[in-house]
Each structure stands twice: as C-alpha cells, then as structure tokens.
Scaffold this active site. Structure first.
Site, PDB file in Angstrom:
ATOM      1  N   GLU A  88       2.655   5.209  -3.796  1.00 37.93           N
ATOM      2  CA  GLU A  88       2.634   6.235  -4.869  1.00 37.93           C
ATOM      3  C   GLU A  88       3.944   6.984  -4.994  1.00 37.93           C
ATOM      4  O   GLU A  88       4.277   7.357  -6.141  1.00 37.93           O
ATOM      5  CB  GLU A  88       1.477   7.219  -4.612  1.00 37.93           C
ATOM      6  CG  GLU A  88       0.107   6.609  -4.709  1.00 37.93           C
ATOM      7  CD  GLU A  88      -0.255   5.683  -3.541  1.00 37.93           C
ATOM      8  OE1 GLU A  88       0.302   5.893  -2.442  1.00 37.93           O
ATOM      9  OE2 GLU A  88      -1.074   4.783  -3.739  1.00 37.93           O
ATOM     10  N   ASP A 134       0.864  -1.188   0.000  1.00 37.12           N
ATOM     11  CA  ASP A 134       0.000   0.000   0.000  1.00 37.12           C
ATOM     12  C   ASP A 134       0.904   1.243   0.000  1.00 37.12           C
ATOM     13  O   ASP A 134       2.128   1.132   0.141  1.00 37.12           O
ATOM     14  CB  ASP A 134      -0.859  -0.083   1.285  1.00 37.12           C
ATOM     15  CG  ASP A 134      -1.927   0.985   1.374  1.00 37.12           C
ATOM     16  OD1 ASP A 134      -2.258   1.594   0.345  1.00 37.12           O
ATOM     17  OD2 ASP A 134      -2.427   1.197   2.500  1.00 37.12           O
ATOM     18  N   ASP A 158      -9.232   4.162  -1.566  1.00 34.28           N
ATOM     19  CA  ASP A 158     -10.148   4.507  -0.483  1.00 34.28           C
ATOM     20  C   ASP A 158     -11.455   5.096  -0.982  1.00 34.28           C
ATOM     21  O   ASP A 158     -11.682   6.315  -0.924  1.00 34.28           O
ATOM     22  CB  ASP A 158      -9.452   5.477   0.477  1.00 34.28           C
ATOM     23  CG  ASP A 158      -8.218   4.850   1.089  1.00 34.28           C
ATOM     24  OD1 ASP A 158      -8.049   3.620   0.948  1.00 34.28           O
ATOM     25  OD2 ASP A 158      -7.416   5.580   1.689  1.00 34.28           O
TER      26      ASP A 158
HETATM   27  C1  NOJ Z   1      -4.622   3.242   2.868  1.00 34.30           C
HETATM   28  C2  NOJ Z   1      -5.276   2.136   2.105  1.00 34.30           C
HETATM   29  O1  NOJ Z   1      -5.843   2.628   0.923  1.00 34.30           O
HETATM   30  C3  NOJ Z   1      -6.288   1.445   2.969  1.00 34.30           C
HETATM   31  O2  NOJ Z   1      -6.869   0.404   2.257  1.00 34.30           O
HETATM   32  C4  NOJ Z   1      -5.623   0.942   4.232  1.00 34.30           C
HETATM   33  O3  NOJ Z   1      -6.588   0.372   5.058  1.00 34.30           O
HETATM   34  C5  NOJ Z   1      -4.940   2.090   4.953  1.00 34.30           C
HETATM   35  N1  NOJ Z   1      -4.012   2.723   4.067  1.00 34.30           N
HETATM   36  C6  NOJ Z   1      -4.198   1.630   6.194  1.00 34.30           C
HETATM   37  O4  NOJ Z   1      -3.173   0.794   5.860  1.00 34.30           O
END
Ligand code: NOJ
Length: 998
Positions: free
Chosen positions: A563, A560, A637
């Site tokens: 970017e 994650d 998200d």
């Molecule tokens: C951002 C991610 O997009 C999300 O899916 C994740 O739960 C959080 N970071 C925490 O790691």
C-alpha cells in the site's frame, strides 16, 4: 496491519498473552481500530471541502467563483482548450486554471483542469522542500495504456446560446458536451438527454497556491510590516486555514510544503438511482449514501490504499486498493466517470428523489444520484462515459487502462496457502495429503516465514533446506509454488539486497531527501521505489534464477504489504511528504504506489531467463486502475465469519465491473477458525471467485480441505471438482475479460440491464457468458436459497435439471452437500469431466458440452483454449470455437471464431490438440420428439476438409416431475479444434413435433 501482528516483539508477549486470555473469556467481536484511520473531518482537505459543500448548499445567494474565459476558448482537432478563472477576491486576483476537454474516438470525453502557477513552477515551497511544484500529472503514465485516440469528427455546435459552448461528439454525433461558461460547469448529453453533470451544485474547488503568511506575535522586527498586512488580508477572507499548512495525526506531522492544494467537484447522474464501483470497500454493490439517515453511511467513501487491520463490514472505510471508476445505472442506460487522481480521495454520495408531478400525466418520479469527489492534490482529470450499456463501460474503461492479462491456466485453479507452511517437508506433506485424499489443487504458497529473518530472496536455512527438491515434487503433478516477496527490504548487515538498494540509491526518500527508513515485518526496512525506472531494472535482476537461488520455473510471486504498509507510519503507511523518483511527493502518488511494485515484479518474471516466455503470475494486495494488466488481487485480511463470506461476493463482483476481475477473498477467512460448516460453505462460494485461494493467519488451526473430515472433506472436494470441471468455461470467461473488459463473474444488472428489480442484487452471480447462475450459501444453518431470476427463460439445476421458470424469486434447495447453481436456457457450457489432481493434468482431457436449450429451443456457447502457459496465443496459437444448437434445424455445430490467419504457431498448437475430442454431449430441456429417436448423425470436417460421417445412439431421459427431459450423445469423438455438426433431426420418429419439455 498493526504491530500486533508482528511475532518478533518479545516484550509484548506477556501483554499479548494476557490479552489473549481475556479475549477468550469475553469473545469480543474483533474490529478495526477506528482511531488509527482518519475520518473525513480529520483529513484537512476532506473536512474543508465537505464544509464548503454544506455552506454552498445552505446559501441562497452564493455564486460559484469559477468562470471559463470565453476569449480563451480554442477548439481544434477534437480538443477544446481554455482557461477557467477562479475569482479570488471580487474584481481583483484570479487564479488561472488551464482547461482541456478532449473528445475521444471511443465516445469518451476527458476533462482536465490544471493550475497555471503551479504548472509553471511559480510557487514557493515551504521548509526548503525538494518536492515538485506542479500538480501531479503522471497518473496517466501509470494507469493509461490506450483508448486516447482523439475523435477528430467532434465539432462545435454553432447554435449554442450565449454563455455556452457546445461540442457534438461520439460516433453519429450522439453525444454533446454543454459547457457553461459562468459559473463553469459541463453537462454531458446522449441523444439530447443529460446523463452526467459537472458542478451542478457548485462544489468545484481547486485550492490555488498561496503563500503562508506567518503570524508574528512578538515585537515586529524591521521589514516585517508587510507580512502583518498580508496576514490581515488572509484573515479578511474569513477562510479557516487551520488545516492548510501542517496536519498531525497519530503522532505524525505532515509538513505539507505546498500548502492546501485539493481538487474537488460535484458530479450528478440525473435519473440514475444506482451507482456502483469505486472499490475497494467492504460494502454492497449498489453504493449507499454517505450523509447519514436510514441505511446510509455518515462518512464519504475513502480511497487511500491502507493496511486496515481487522477491517469491518458494511463500511465506506478505505481498504487496500483504489479504483476511482464509478458507474451509474438505470433501466436501459449505464454511464460513468473515471477520476484519474492517485492522491487520497473521498467521495460523498447523496440521492435526490424527484416526486412525480401530479399535473404532468405520465411524468414519473425519479431519483438523481449526486456525488462529490475530493482529492488532496494533483490534477482534476476525469473521463466521462456515456454508455449506453454496461458492456460499453467495461470495454471503454478497459481500452484506457488495459484489459486483464490472460493468466496461465493453473492460476485460475485452486491455490492452497497459509501463514505458514513451516518447512519444505511440511509443503511436501501437504502436497502428498491432497493426493491421498484425491483433492485437486494447483498451487501451494509460502508466506513470510520461509525467508531467513524476513530477508526476501533468501530461504530460511533451517526450515527450507532444499527448495529445489520441494519444487521438484510439486512439478510432478504440474503444480506451482508462490512465495511472498514484499516491498520492504530489511535494513540490516550482510544482506546484499539492502546493500545494493542503498548503494544504487533506489529507495523511497523522506522529506529531506534521505533514504526513508520505517518498520515492517523485518523490523527496520527501506522501500524500493518502483516509480524509478532504475529501481525497476534492478528489481528485475533480483528474480533471475541465479540470483533468487532456489526459485524455479514453477515459482511465481505474491506481492503483499504494497500500500505500502509501514507499521510505524501515519495510518500504517508512508508519510505523505516522503519523496519518490522525480521528487513527487508520496501524497501525489500514494494510490499508484502498489501498482508500480507489482508491475515491476510482473516484468521481472518475464525476464528470469532468456528465451523463457511464459505468462507471469503475481498476486497483489494494493492496486489501482491498470493493476489488472499484471496481477490478480485478493481482499486482504478478512475474518472467519459468515458476514465476511457474505461481503466477499459484492466485493468480488464490484472488482469485476471495475475492470479488475481477477479477484477473490481468503477462503475460510484469514483471522479466526471457521466452523466446519462455514469452511465448507466458503469453499462452495470460493469456487466462484475468479482468484480462488484458501488462506489463514499464523495463529489459526490447520484447515486444508482434508482436515475437517467426513462429510465436510468430501463435500469440499466435490466443490473443488466442480471448479475443475468448469475450468474450460472459466478460461473462456478470462479470455473474454482479456479482450473485451467484461467481468468474469457478473452481477444481475450487467446481464439484465433492463430489469430494474434486479439492479441492487449482489449475492448471486453469473459466470462469464455461460448462463451459469450461482447463489452461494452465506448463512449458517441454511438449507435453501432464494435465487432471483430476471427473465422468462427456463433455468435448470446444474446437477439434476430441475427446472425453474418465471421472473422473480425461486427457492432452491441447498442442504450442506448441495451447491445452488442454475443454468440459464440458451447456453452451451464446455466442461472437462474427468477428475484429476491438478489442472495441468487435464490439458489433453476430452470435453463434455452441456447444451441448455432456451424457450425457442436454441443454444449458443463459446470455448477458448490455448497452451495455458506461453504467449504463443498472441500469435494465433489458440482454439476459439462457437457452438450453436439451431432448434429449427435440430443441428448442433462447431464453428471457428478465429478469424485471423492460420499461423505456423496456430497449426503447431492445433497439432498438439489433435487427439482432444468431445466425449459427451448433454442436451438439457431435450425435445419430447426425441423420445423415440434412436440416433444422431455426426459430420466432421477433416484436416483436409474431407468429411466423415457416422451415426451414434441417442440416449433420452424423459422429464420427471419438475426435472426436465435430457438427452445424451456419448463419444461423438469430434475434434475440439475443428468444425463439425451433429444432426439430431434425421431418422426421428414423429419428427414433425419439436415441442420442448422443461
Ligand atoms: C498480510 C496479508 O494480508 C496476509 O495475507 C499475510 O498472511 C500476512 N501479511 C503475512 O505475510
């Protein structure tokens, strides 16, 4: 990701609580903070190039300053070389831009434009920067893996007019590149018709290197006379240099050591009304225009991988990943371009309507789509695809950037995630509850809280006391664990990972060449620089079982925040003047950064233990062209809102046609609490995401499928079972994607490229080549959906065989418990009908074949199977069958599609599948004549090529109202891995009549 999401900021707690209370009072629509992200006119090069385009368009006397020097042109072995001169001041200086046009075997052409001065390093960097001087020329190194074989048959067309060079290329000489020398431009033709135009509108702009002329306001010192002179010269050009040398945004200043260096070009698609692609944006499949007006955006589409907190719907704003591949489609033709550049990029889209000429009979009006591509730095490097089919494009793009990796079979089943399952006992409890409620699932995920203080490769000693036992429980039902590992490494004491990173000097550097330090989940962090081969090697080592203690063979990885997300960085990412391996500026490589990281993780998973050769599974949030080779992606998200559910379909469809089909959205919506209806509908839609995972934010209520209760839990369970039942069809679609580049879920235009009424349709989808057509419900309170049928084949409801016939919209009932799913006539769909608790437990289950007859009474389908785990399939260990129902002969047969040799590995695999049989055959739209038919004859090819023969009863169900007739053969017992035929034509009473009932 804004710091709002950080839990560990106590001083903010009071403010946060207050906000939360206010939020509850006013229930505001959560939305992105626009002020945190640049608009085009806050991004210097975008503003400059958009302005330039407007000026050029407004001027009647302007001529483009770029000309290909005819004396420089050479052509040899499928490649044209030359120099484009940029006239800087009439009659005086010229910047030399080396041009290469390469004609590839695949029929694709590649155009590259560089800048000689920078390529030779003949420029000065400002601020004593250590950055590279060249334009970034390594994007291909990361993105491309093949398809570059040159077409030596390409030839100069001797009949080119004065001022043009023409090259005939492509198999059969169908393509031609018409290169205009002055002003420089290229038209790409197929069968004599222009499909793609470069620089038609004169927006080509390569910002050549120039020295900054410092302004001297005080008294002149000796020797500064010259500078002032220069300054005047610059002023004389009339160019606005306010964004050339330094740019500030959100409190960060970019030092821009190389000054302005953008590349931009207009690319037109004459006669093409629709363009698709360039993910990732929360927008429709058919891309809207970007220069204002009705139903249009007024900002260009942006590609600059970013962690966009609470991203908004229907927007050209950038998101987490970037694929600069665009396709233009019109009836009977698909063409496209791939803009190979990893820097921040913006794309304007406009459409030009050409009305019909009333004097020229038969000349219809048409629309041209015009695009304008702008990148901050790097080469101009563009691939041009001339189709003519959508399948040609996805295959050729896949040949260049790689096809989707064939996943393990568990990876396409259901994944259960939340931020966070809080202890190992919690995980075990969730696992048990799935079983208690008989709900299938394959993978449970751990978000950042499992670690000790966000130190990856550790477990929180208080909450995850015994990861081994936890994983042992999961393994009992062949389930897997996916913990998160992010690229930021906590900068703290007593953490060997950061110590090694620092000591080995493997982190990304700041502009001064020191290890860059920023903020993310753990607080102060450093970022592993996976552009560095040494960093990749080191990263691989961290995943060995003895290093990542507590990980096991059924542990896979979630990457994650790659970017990369940096909470205190400009636009929540790294400063552009940071330096990567080889001293490339972050500016040049930004969009590739995330891919280097998940690639490294993928490699790491292949090397955890010597001799353990299993397909890795990695999920990534950031991506670029090529990411499909090593990861799956999700759309980040989203929110628990109907609009987000709706938007997920075009987004996932777009990923599919853009070469990265292993994609999905957080089921249920990440932020917020979905109503039970929304959650249910989201599961019913989520079963069609190639990557299917439920996930939720840390502040949300629990919402595992067993939580909402009756009837929701039962309905969600049915949806999950449908996914599991169709896993053989999904796996076959993945195999097709991994060998041909075809999307896994497909939009209407891809299946029906001639049907111009359906080109913009993006709320329904086909699963692979199965003919399964799904239209998920995305509206609250809906009890029906309108399904668009493009052709005149019969379509049948998947569950009750209600028939729908005729091109156009059909109303299909969709009360909450009903998933609108149709089967297009002409397909044979492989299924496994026995409900199980995980896909692993279905490995040796028998198959059902659903034969859906088309209007001629025929049907075809394929099935691909392998061990679902290892790489043995690459050595022939797979089953690949073609099923056909021949309506004239009334015979259903299974033929081998594996044209390779029967290898030892293959025989071994077949042996393991020896007992796996077809247990049921359902024929939908069964001929009327079968009404009185009693039996069918089964002929089976034995292992020693002997044939066995048996007769079986045929069960016939006559048509009833709108419901089609169907027939069943139970337990034919034929092997899934061998040839057989079932004859429906023998012993038929009145078998001269083969009419169908639909
Ligand atoms: C951002 C991610 O997009 C999300 O899916 C994740 O739960 C959080 N970071 C925490 O790691």
């Amino acid at each position: 990701m804004s710091s709002l999401r950080q839990k560990s900021a106590p001083r903010w707690t009071a403010v946060f609580l207050l906000c939360a209370v206010l939020c509850c009072l006013f229930v505001p629509a959560v939305t992105v903070k626009h002020e945190n992200f640049k608009k085009c006119d806050q991004s210097g090069f975008c503003k400059r190039n958009r302005q330039f385009a407007d000026d050029v368009s407004a001027s009647s006397s302007w001529t483009a300053p770029y000309a290909l020097d005819p004396t420089s042109i050479t052509f040899e072995k499928g490649q044209l070389n030359g120099v484009v001169l940029k006239i800087l001041k009439e009659g005086e200086e010229k910047a030399r831009l080396p041009l290469t046009v390469t004609f590839l075997d695949s029929g694709v052409a590649r155009v590259t434009l560089d800048e000689e001065k920078r390529a030779k390093g003949e420029i000065d960097l400002r601020h004593d920067s250590k950055a590279r001087k060249e334009r970034y020329n390594e994007a291909g190194k990361w993105a491309l893996v093949g398809g570059l074989k040159v077409f030596e048959g390409a030839a100069l067309n001797a009949e080119a007019e004065q001022g043009y060079t023409k090259v005939v290329y492509g198999k059969g000489g169908k393509h031609q590149a018409v290169i205009r020398h002055a002003p420089f431009g290229i038209e790409f033709q197929r069968d004599g018709e222009t499909q793609v135009k470069f620089n038609e509108r004169g927006f080509l702009n390569v910002e050549h290197w120039r020295a900054k002329v410092e302004k001297v306001e005080e008294e002149k010192k000796e020797g500064e006379e010259e500078k002032v002179e220069d300054e005047k010269k610059e002023d004389a050009t009339g160019e606005d240099e306010s964004t050339w040398w330094e740019e500030s945004f959100g409190g960060n200043t970019d030092s821009k050591p190389r000054g302005p260096e953008a590349v931009a070009l207009d690319i037109s698609f004459p006669g093409y009304e629709h363009v698709f692609g360039i993910p990732e944006h929360a927008t429709r499949l058919s891309l809207k225009t970007t220069k204002g007006g009705d139903n249009a955006y007024d900002e260009p589409y942006r590609l600059y991988n970013a962690d966009v907190f609470e991203y908004e719907m229907d927007s050209p704003m950038t998101l987490y990943g970037a694929i600069p591949f665009m396709q233009a489609h019109r009836k009977g033709s698909t063409v496209g371009v791939f803009w190979l550049n990893a820097a921040e990029t913006w794309i304007d889209i406009t459409k030009k309507k050409n009305t019909a000429n009333p004097l020229a009979l038969g000349v219809k009006g048409h629309t041209d789509t015009q695009t304008h591509w702008m990148s901050e730095s790097g080469l101009l490097d563009i691939f041009v695809f001339l189709g003519p089919t959508p399948q040609d494009l996805t295959r050729q793009y896949g040949e260049l950037t790689g096809f989707t990796a064939m996943p393990q079979s568990f990876a396409i089943a259901y994944h259960q995630c939340r931020w966070n399952y809080v202890t190992d006992d919690d995980v075990k409890d969730v696992d048990r509850r799935f079983d208690k409620f008989n709900i299938p699932y394959d993978v449970i995920w751990l978000d950042i809280e499992y670690t000790q203080e966000k130190k990856y490769f550790t477990w929180d000693p208080l909450t995850f006391v015994n990861p081994e036992t936890m994983q042992k429980q999961l393994a009992k039902r062949d389930r897997k664990l996916v913990p998160i590992i992010d690229p930021h490494i906590k900068n703290t004491d007593n953490y060997p990972v950061i110590d090694e990173l620092k000591k080995k000097d493997l982190a990304v550097k700041n502009k001064d060449g020191n290890q860059y330090e920023g903020w993310c989940w753990p607080g102060s962090s450093m970022w592993v620089d996976c552009f560095n081969p040494a960093a990749i090697d080191w990263w691989k080592g961290l995943f060995k079982y003895d290093k990542f203690k507590g990980s096991a063979p059924n542990t896979f990885i979630w990457n994650d925040m790659n970017e990369p997300s940096v909470f205190n960085g400009p636009e929540t990412t790294m400063p552009k003047d940071n330096l990567h391996h080889g001293n490339w500026e972050h500016r040049d490589v930004h969009n590739i950064n995330g891919m280097t990281f998940h690639n490294a993780t993928y490699q790491a998973l292949t090397e955890r233990k010597k001799g353990e050769l299993r397909r890795p599974f990695v999920l990534t949030r950031a991506f670029y062209s090529g990411s499909q080779r090593s990861a799956a992606m999700w759309t980040g998200d989203n929110q628990a809102e109907w609009a987000h559910l709706e938007a997920s379909l075009p987004m996932v469809l777009n990923q599919g046609i853009s070469g990265f089909p292993f994609s999905g959205a957080d089921v249920g919506g990440f932020f917020g609490n979905p109503s039970k209806e929304l959650l249910t509908r989201w599961y019913q839609a989520g079963i069609y995401y190639p990557f299917f995972r439920g996930h939720a934010h840390i502040d949300t209520r629990r919402r595992e499928p067993y939580i909402p209760g009756s009837p929701y839990t039962e309905i969600i369970t049915q949806a999950l079972r449908l996914r599991y039942q169709l896993l053989p069809a999904w796996y076959t679609a993945f195999h097709e994607a991994s060998t041909t580049g075809a999307p896994i879920i497909r939009p209407n235009f891809y299946i029906h490229p001639e049907d111009d009424n359906g080109f913009a349709i993006d709320d329904q989808l086909y699963i692979g080549s199965t003919g399964l057509l799904a239209k998920p419900v995305t509206k609250e309170g809906a009890d029906s959906v309108s399904v668009y049928i493009a052709d005149d084949q019969p379509y049948y409801d998947y569950f009750d065989y209600t028939s729908y016939r005729g091109a156009g919209h059909h109303t299909v009932p969709a009360p909450l418990e009903k998933i609108p799913l149709l089967m297009q006539g002409g397909h044979i769909i492989p299924r496994r009908d026995r409900p199980r608790r995980s896909s692993g437990l279905m490995k040796f289950d028998p198959f059902t074949l659903v034969v859906v007859l088309d209007k001629a009474g025929d049907a075809e389908g394929t099935l691909y199977l392998d061990d679902g785990e290892t790489f043995d399939y690459q050595q022939g260990a797979f089953i690949h069958r073609q099923f056909s129902f021949d309506g004239a002969r009334q015979v259903l047969s299974s033929a081998n599609l594996d044209i390779g040799h029967r290898t030892v590995k293959c025989e071994k695999y077949l042996k393991t599948m020896e007992k796996v049989r077809v247990e049921k055959i359902i024929i939908v739209g069964a001929p009327k004549a079968w009404k009185n038919k009693e039996e069918v004859v089964v002929l089976e090819e034995g292992q020693k090529e002997t044939r066995r023969k048996k007769s079986l009863p045929l069960e016939y169900h006559a048509a009833e109202g709108k419901k089609a007739a169907w027939a069943v053969v139970r337990d034919p017992g034929v092997w899934i891995g061998r040839g057989w035929r079932i004859d429906f034509g023998d012993k038929v009473a009145g078998h001269e009549h083969h009419g169908h009932e639909h």
